[in-house]
Design a protein around this motif. Structure first.
Motif, PDB file in Angstrom:
ATOM      1  N   CYS A  13       2.720   2.763   7.154  1.00  0.00           N
ATOM      2  CA  CYS A  13       2.553   3.882   8.181  1.00  0.00           C
ATOM      3  C   CYS A  13       1.332   3.517   9.104  1.00  0.00           C
ATOM      4  O   CYS A  13       0.979   3.913  10.168  1.00  0.00           O
ATOM      5  CB  CYS A  13       2.205   5.259   7.489  1.00  0.00           C
ATOM      6  SG  CYS A  13       0.684   5.289   6.398  1.00  0.00           S
ATOM      7  N   GLY A  14       0.172   2.682   8.250  1.00  0.00           N
ATOM      8  CA  GLY A  14      -0.846   2.267   9.131  1.00  0.00           C
ATOM      9  C   GLY A  14      -1.919   3.131   9.131  1.00  0.00           C
ATOM     10  O   GLY A  14      -3.091   2.880   9.519  1.00  0.00           O
ATOM     11  N   THR A  15      -1.779   4.471   8.480  1.00  0.00           N
ATOM     12  CA  THR A  15      -2.973   5.559   8.511  1.00  0.00           C
ATOM     13  C   THR A  15      -3.333   6.102   7.177  1.00  0.00           C
ATOM     14  O   THR A  15      -4.057   6.961   7.287  1.00  0.00           O
ATOM     15  CB  THR A  15      -2.517   6.507   9.564  1.00  0.00           C
ATOM     16  OG1 THR A  15      -1.095   7.121   9.093  1.00  0.00           O
ATOM     17  CG2 THR A  15      -2.182   6.285  10.837  1.00  0.00           C
ATOM     18  N   CYS A  16      -2.408   5.877   6.250  1.00  0.00           N
ATOM     19  CA  CYS A  16      -2.721   6.538   4.750  1.00  0.00           C
ATOM     20  C   CYS A  16      -4.020   5.826   4.208  1.00  0.00           C
ATOM     21  O   CYS A  16      -4.470   4.797   4.832  1.00  0.00           O
ATOM     22  CB  CYS A  16      -1.539   6.455   3.913  1.00  0.00           C
ATOM     23  SG  CYS A  16      -0.962   4.706   3.254  1.00  0.00           S
ATOM     24  N   CYS A  61      -3.140   2.223   3.479  1.00  0.00           N
ATOM     25  CA  CYS A  61      -3.155   1.281   4.668  1.00  0.00           C
ATOM     26  C   CYS A  61      -4.716   1.093   5.227  1.00  0.00           C
ATOM     27  O   CYS A  61      -4.846  -0.262   5.783  1.00  0.00           O
ATOM     28  CB  CYS A  61      -2.371   1.832   5.848  1.00  0.00           C
ATOM     29  SG  CYS A  61      -0.572   1.540   5.394  1.00  0.00           S
ATOM     30  N   CYS A  98       1.221   1.593   0.690  1.00  0.00           N
ATOM     31  CA  CYS A  98       1.457   2.494   1.526  1.00  0.00           C
ATOM     32  C   CYS A  98       2.239   3.778   1.083  1.00  0.00           C
ATOM     33  O   CYS A  98       3.072   3.530   0.235  1.00  0.00           O
ATOM     34  CB  CYS A  98       2.125   1.991   2.616  1.00  0.00           C
ATOM     35  SG  CYS A  98       2.651   3.294   3.888  1.00  0.00           S
ATOM     36  N   GLU A  99       1.731   4.958   1.447  1.00  0.00           N
ATOM     37  CA  GLU A  99       2.287   5.890   0.900  1.00  0.00           C
ATOM     38  C   GLU A  99       3.729   6.475   1.602  1.00  0.00           C
ATOM     39  O   GLU A  99       4.367   7.260   1.183  1.00  0.00           O
ATOM     40  CB  GLU A  99       1.362   7.388   1.051  1.00  0.00           C
ATOM     41  CG  GLU A  99       0.069   7.304   0.400  1.00  0.00           C
ATOM     42  CD  GLU A  99       0.112   7.839  -1.006  1.00  0.00           C
ATOM     43  OE1 GLU A  99       1.336   7.785  -1.444  1.00  0.00           O
ATOM     44  OE2 GLU A  99      -0.945   8.050  -1.718  1.00  0.00           O
TER      45      GLU A  99
HETATM   46 ZN   LIG Z   1       0.261   3.575   4.772  1.00  0.00          ZN
END
Ligand SMILES: [Zn+2]
Ligand SMILES: [Zn+2]
Length: 327
Positions: free
Chosen positions: A91-94, A97, A105-106
């Motif tokens: 996701c790049g945002t959790c 990440c 990653c979630e």
């Molecule tokens: Zn993530």
């Protein structure tokens, strides 16, 4: 396109013909030339992992050539040889990440588990998670590097820099990582199922200085041990084989229950850790190391339509090294 698809865990893969789709924005379509068969595929097919996206095409050691580019894909070109690993999207945002731990990653997608994989003649991948494989080496020989090699590498890094390294379970991952460890100047001790003399001879042929049964005590205390076999009973055995301050790394995605054991096996600042998935940086690091060392994989090739046979042979351990499907 042709594919082998899993509809119900516990039943065989079914051959199907599916319409081919075009890649969406940020995606690529790959003409698959080889796909390794990993123990994780066996766990998925056997229903030992939760929540596969059924029906699913397994396979996450994919080698092929880019044959269609989605909008916005600038760093890959048509005809380029690429590899697609287990990590298919993050996701790049959790929290994970943002910590640089995208392997945790979630909201990930995993190739051949929650997005379709490479037991097929074509696959769609997120371009950001595909690796450039260059032009050296045969496609089928490279396939096992994409998971056995990559997760093996992450587990080797996790094991630390100790010189005396134990490898429990001498399958696809260990046969690659033994070569890396020897090239790094380490001493490798290989453990197989009791009585597996062929496996032990195979390990010695790849540079292990000692090979024996997992029930045996190695001739020297180990600095670290990596468990590639999905057998929880190996955990206390490995802890008993490492020195004080040593580390035991569980590298598999699934393992049978770990039996209760005496605290003194862990005491002495021994550590027990697991390795989960991979990051893209692991991939770049390992593929560079693999090319420098000139790793030689030992493979048994099966036609794509014989995927069920390849899985059955993996289950019974009837080949050394890795199985690879070729369309
Ligand atoms: Zn993530
Ligand atoms: Zn795998």
């Amino acid at each position: 396109m042709q594919a082998m698809i899993l509809r119900h865990p516990g039943s065989p893969l079914e051959p199907v013909v599916l319409p081919e789709r075009s890649p969406g924005p940020g995606e690529i379509r790959i003409r698959v030339t080889a796909c390794g068969v990993c123990r994780t595929d066996l766990h998925v097919v056997d229903g030992e992992l939760d929540t596969p996206a059924l029906p699913i095409i397994p396979g996450h050691e994919i080698v092929g050539r880019v044959d269609a580019l989605g909008d916005g894909v600038k760093h890959l070109r048509l005809g380029q040889r690429v590899g697609v690993p287990w990590l298919g999207y993050t996701c790049g945002t959790c929290l994970f990440c943002s910590m640089g731990r995208e392997n945790l990653c979630e909201r990930p997608l995993f190739t051949g588990y929650t997005r379709d994989g490479g037991f097929a003649t074509a696959v769609i991948a997120d371009a950001r998670y595909a690796f450039d494989l260059g032009d050296d080496g045969e496609d089928a020989s490279l396939a096992p590097l994409l998971c056995a090699g990559l997760i093996g590498w992450r587990s080797l890094v996790m094991a630390g820099n100790g010189k005396l390294l134990g490898l429990y379970g001498f399958g696809a991952a260990a046969h690659i990582i033994a070569q890396v460890a020897v090239a790094q100047g380490r001493r490798v001790f290989a453990f197989t199922k009791p009585g597996d003399e062929k496996g032990q001879a195979f390990a010695r042929s790849l540079g292990a200085e000692w090979a024996g049964s997992s029930q045996e005590v190695p001739p020297a205390k180990l600095d670290a041990a990596i468990l590639y076999a999905p057998d929880g009973r190996l955990v206390p055995l490995a802890l008993a084989a490492v020195r004080k301050g040593g580390r035991v790394v569980c590298a598999g995605i699934h393992m049978s229950d770990i039996p209760a054991f005496r605290y003194d096996l862990l005491w002495g600042e021994r550590e027990l850790v697991s390795v989960a998935n991979l990051t893209r940086q692991d991939g770049r690091d390992f593929l560079a190391a693999a090319a420098a060392i000139k790793i030689k994989t030992h493979i048994t090739i099966y036609p794509l339509s014989s995927a069920n046979q390849a899985l059955a042979d993996l289950r019974t351990g009837s080949f050394e090294g890795a199985a690879v499907l070729v369309p």
